[in-house]
Design a protein around this motif. Structure first.
Motif, PDB file in Angstrom:
ATOM      1  N   UNK A   1       0.812  -1.200   0.000  1.00  0.00           N
ATOM      2  CA  UNK A   1       0.000   0.000   0.000  1.00  0.00           C
ATOM      3  C   UNK A   1       0.848   1.253   0.000  1.00  0.00           C
ATOM      4  N   UNK A   2       0.339   2.288  -0.657  1.00  0.00           N
ATOM      5  CA  UNK A   2       0.995   3.591  -0.692  1.00  0.00           C
ATOM      6  C   UNK A   2      -0.039   4.658  -0.391  1.00  0.00           C
ATOM      7  N   UNK A   3       0.339   5.643   0.423  1.00  0.00           N
ATOM      8  CA  UNK A   3      -0.592   6.710   0.772  1.00  0.00           C
ATOM      9  C   UNK A   3       0.181   7.980   1.113  1.00  0.00           C
ATOM     10  N   UNK A   4      -0.486   9.133   0.940  1.00  0.00           N
ATOM     11  CA  UNK A   4       0.095  10.411   1.328  1.00  0.00           C
ATOM     12  C   UNK A   4       0.192  10.569   2.837  1.00  0.00           C
ATOM     13  N   UNK A   5      -0.805  10.023   3.546  1.00  0.00           N
ATOM     14  CA  UNK A   5      -0.981  10.304   4.969  1.00  0.00           C
ATOM     15  C   UNK A   5      -0.204   9.347   5.859  1.00  0.00           C
ATOM     16  N   UNK A   6       0.736   9.872   6.613  1.00  0.00           N
ATOM     17  CA  UNK A   6       1.477   9.033   7.556  1.00  0.00           C
ATOM     18  C   UNK A   6       0.577   8.538   8.685  1.00  0.00           C
ATOM     19  N   UNK A   7      -0.419   9.310   9.047  1.00  0.00           N
ATOM     20  CA  UNK A   7      -1.337   8.865  10.101  1.00  0.00           C
ATOM     21  C   UNK A   7      -2.158   7.665   9.638  1.00  0.00           C
ATOM     22  N   UNK A   8      -2.606   7.691   8.397  1.00  0.00           N
ATOM     23  CA  UNK A   8      -3.303   6.534   7.838  1.00  0.00           C
ATOM     24  C   UNK A   8      -2.369   5.334   7.772  1.00  0.00           C
ATOM     25  N   UNK A   9      -1.144   5.563   7.335  1.00  0.00           N
ATOM     26  CA  UNK A   9      -0.185   4.470   7.212  1.00  0.00           C
ATOM     27  C   UNK A   9       0.166   3.863   8.568  1.00  0.00           C
ATOM     28  N   UNK A  10       0.190   4.677   9.604  1.00  0.00           N
ATOM     29  CA  UNK A  10       0.471   4.149  10.940  1.00  0.00           C
ATOM     30  C   UNK A  10      -0.593   3.134  11.347  1.00  0.00           C
ATOM     31  N   UNK A  11      -1.859   3.428  11.022  1.00  0.00           N
ATOM     32  CA  UNK A  11      -2.944   2.487  11.311  1.00  0.00           C
ATOM     33  C   UNK A  11      -2.787   1.234  10.460  1.00  0.00           C
ATOM     34  N   UNK A  12      -2.501   1.428   9.169  1.00  0.00           N
ATOM     35  CA  UNK A  12      -2.344   0.280   8.271  1.00  0.00           C
ATOM     36  C   UNK A  12      -1.233  -0.652   8.744  1.00  0.00           C
ATOM     37  N   UNK A  13      -0.117  -0.077   9.153  1.00  0.00           N
ATOM     38  CA  UNK A  13       1.007  -0.904   9.618  1.00  0.00           C
ATOM     39  C   UNK A  13       0.691  -1.605  10.928  1.00  0.00           C
ATOM     40  N   UNK A  14      -0.018  -0.923  11.813  1.00  0.00           N
ATOM     41  CA  UNK A  14      -0.378  -1.529  13.095  1.00  0.00           C
ATOM     42  C   UNK A  14      -1.338  -2.701  12.908  1.00  0.00           C
TER      43      UNK A  14
ATOM     44  N   UNK B   1       4.038   2.227   2.316  1.00  0.00           N
ATOM     45  CA  UNK B   1       5.016   3.288   2.112  1.00  0.00           C
ATOM     46  C   UNK B   1       4.298   4.614   1.915  1.00  0.00           C
ATOM     47  N   UNK B   2       4.982   5.692   2.300  1.00  0.00           N
ATOM     48  CA  UNK B   2       4.430   7.031   2.128  1.00  0.00           C
ATOM     49  C   UNK B   2       4.847   7.580   0.775  1.00  0.00           C
ATOM     50  N   UNK B   3       3.879   8.169   0.043  1.00  0.00           N
ATOM     51  CA  UNK B   3       4.215   8.738  -1.249  1.00  0.00           C
ATOM     52  C   UNK B   3       2.977   9.181  -1.995  1.00  0.00           C
ATOM     53  N   UNK B   4       3.208   9.732  -3.182  1.00  0.00           N
ATOM     54  CA  UNK B   4       2.139  10.226  -4.047  1.00  0.00           C
ATOM     55  C   UNK B   4       1.973   9.320  -5.262  1.00  0.00           C
ATOM     56  N   UNK B   5       0.747   9.086  -5.667  1.00  0.00           N
ATOM     57  CA  UNK B   5       0.474   8.314  -6.882  1.00  0.00           C
ATOM     58  C   UNK B   5       1.063   8.975  -8.112  1.00  0.00           C
ATOM     59  N   UNK B   6       1.224  10.291  -8.062  1.00  0.00           N
ATOM     60  CA  UNK B   6       1.755  11.024  -9.209  1.00  0.00           C
ATOM     61  C   UNK B   6       3.272  10.976  -9.280  1.00  0.00           C
ATOM     62  N   UNK B   7       3.907  10.421  -8.250  1.00  0.00           N
ATOM     63  CA  UNK B   7       5.372  10.367  -8.196  1.00  0.00           C
ATOM     64  C   UNK B   7       5.808   8.983  -7.731  1.00  0.00           C
ATOM     65  N   UNK B   8       5.571   7.996  -8.579  1.00  0.00           N
ATOM     66  CA  UNK B   8       5.829   6.613  -8.203  1.00  0.00           C
ATOM     67  C   UNK B   8       7.226   6.130  -8.563  1.00  0.00           C
ATOM     68  N   UNK B   9       7.989   6.987  -9.232  1.00  0.00           N
ATOM     69  CA  UNK B   9       9.279   6.529  -9.739  1.00  0.00           C
ATOM     70  C   UNK B   9      10.176   5.964  -8.648  1.00  0.00           C
ATOM     71  N   UNK B  10      10.134   6.538  -7.450  1.00  0.00           N
ATOM     72  CA  UNK B  10      11.013   6.073  -6.379  1.00  0.00           C
ATOM     73  C   UNK B  10      10.609   4.705  -5.842  1.00  0.00           C
ATOM     74  N   UNK B  11       9.358   4.332  -6.026  1.00  0.00           N
ATOM     75  CA  UNK B  11       8.862   3.087  -5.439  1.00  0.00           C
ATOM     76  C   UNK B  11       8.653   1.969  -6.449  1.00  0.00           C
ATOM     77  N   UNK B  12       8.304   2.332  -7.692  1.00  0.00           N
ATOM     78  CA  UNK B  12       7.905   1.311  -8.664  1.00  0.00           C
ATOM     79  C   UNK B  12       8.598   1.557  -9.997  1.00  0.00           C
ATOM     80  N   UNK B  13       9.352   0.568 -10.460  1.00  0.00           N
ATOM     81  CA  UNK B  13      10.006   0.669 -11.756  1.00  0.00           C
ATOM     82  C   UNK B  13       9.017   0.410 -12.886  1.00  0.00           C
ATOM     83  N   UNK B  14       9.402   0.764 -14.088  1.00  0.00           N
ATOM     84  CA  UNK B  14       8.547   0.577 -15.252  1.00  0.00           C
ATOM     85  C   UNK B  14       8.191  -0.901 -15.425  1.00  0.00           C
ATOM     86  N   UNK B  15       6.924  -1.154 -15.703  1.00  0.00           N
ATOM     87  CA  UNK B  15       6.480  -2.482 -16.103  1.00  0.00           C
ATOM     88  C   UNK B  15       6.726  -3.583 -15.094  1.00  0.00           C
TER      89      UNK B  15
END
Length: 220
Positions: free
Chosen positions: A74-87, A95-109
């Motif tokens: 899962x990926x989300x902007x909100x660290x507070x949401x992610x804290x619940x998800x991880x717990x 991981x924390x991040x934006x759907x519009x900036x996935x390059x750091x997390x997901x490679x092409x294809x």
């Protein structure tokens, strides 16, 4: 991630995360269409398929997809949401991040599936082509995208939810608008499911669920 709408979205969900997670704890109990659509998506992706749940919130849908046999993070902007998800789902990766900036997390294809479950609803219309281009970039040829959103023409503004002093617009769209943008991004529509609003559950608009397929190659 400095765009105003990203900052506003992150602040909104950081503020309401706990109340949101409690309110939607049993979100699938009275929603058989949603359960069926997620099941279909999981079957199309295939057991063990690599999937990103983009805009995952507290991770409930992420966990559901994992339970259906997918290898999902899962990926989300909100660290507070992610804290619940991880717990609540310590065995899954968030991981924390934006759907519009996935390059750091997901490679092409590299993904078999992308889930965008009511998480494009804060993205302005003029950024949707960019968003869908990201989805296509990260999917393998023949990979599947599931996009869920509220149907309509007028945004709903939510003010002071659960007494918190925050406001955010929830953008409603028409399925034909979204299918056209997906086609422009190179996707082929697989299914288009729309159900009426469950007013007894507080819904005020129909709900749409689109499944689209990434092209099998980049050839014209």
């Amino acid at each position: 991630m400095t765009a105003d709408f990203l900052s506003a979205t992150r602040t909104f969900y950081d503020t309401i995360a706990s109340d949101y997670a409690d309110h939607f704890r049993a979100e699938f109990v009275n929603r058989p269409v949603e359960r069926a659509v997620l099941g279909l998506f999981a079957e199309l992706v295939g057991v063990g398929g690599e999937v990103a749940d983009l805009g995952c919130g507290p991770g409930r849908v992420t966990a559901r997809l994992a339970g259906l046999g997918l290898s999902v993070f899962g990926l989300d902007l909100s660290e507070s949401m992610l804290a619940i998800a991880r717990r609540e789902n310590p065995e899954l990766r968030f991981v924390q991040g934006s759907m519009l900036e996935l390059e750091a997390e997901v490679a092409d294809g590299t993904l078999d599936g992308v889930l965008c479950w009511y998480s494009s609803i804060h993205t302005p219309d003029d950024r949707l082509p960019e968003l869908f281009a990201q989805f296509r970039r990260v999917l393998r040829p023949g990979g599947h995208l599931l996009l869920a959103f509220q149907v309509g023409d007028v945004a709903r503004r939510l003010e002071d939810p659960w007494g918190h002093p925050v406001t955010l617009d929830f953008l409603r769209r028409r399925p034909e608008q979204m299918t056209g943008l997906l086609a422009d991004a190179g996707f082929t529509l697989y299914s288009n499911t729309v159900r009426e609003a469950h007013t007894e559950l507080g819904e005020t608009s129909p709900q749409a669920f689109l499944i689209a397929v990434a092209p099998s190659s980049d050839a014209p």
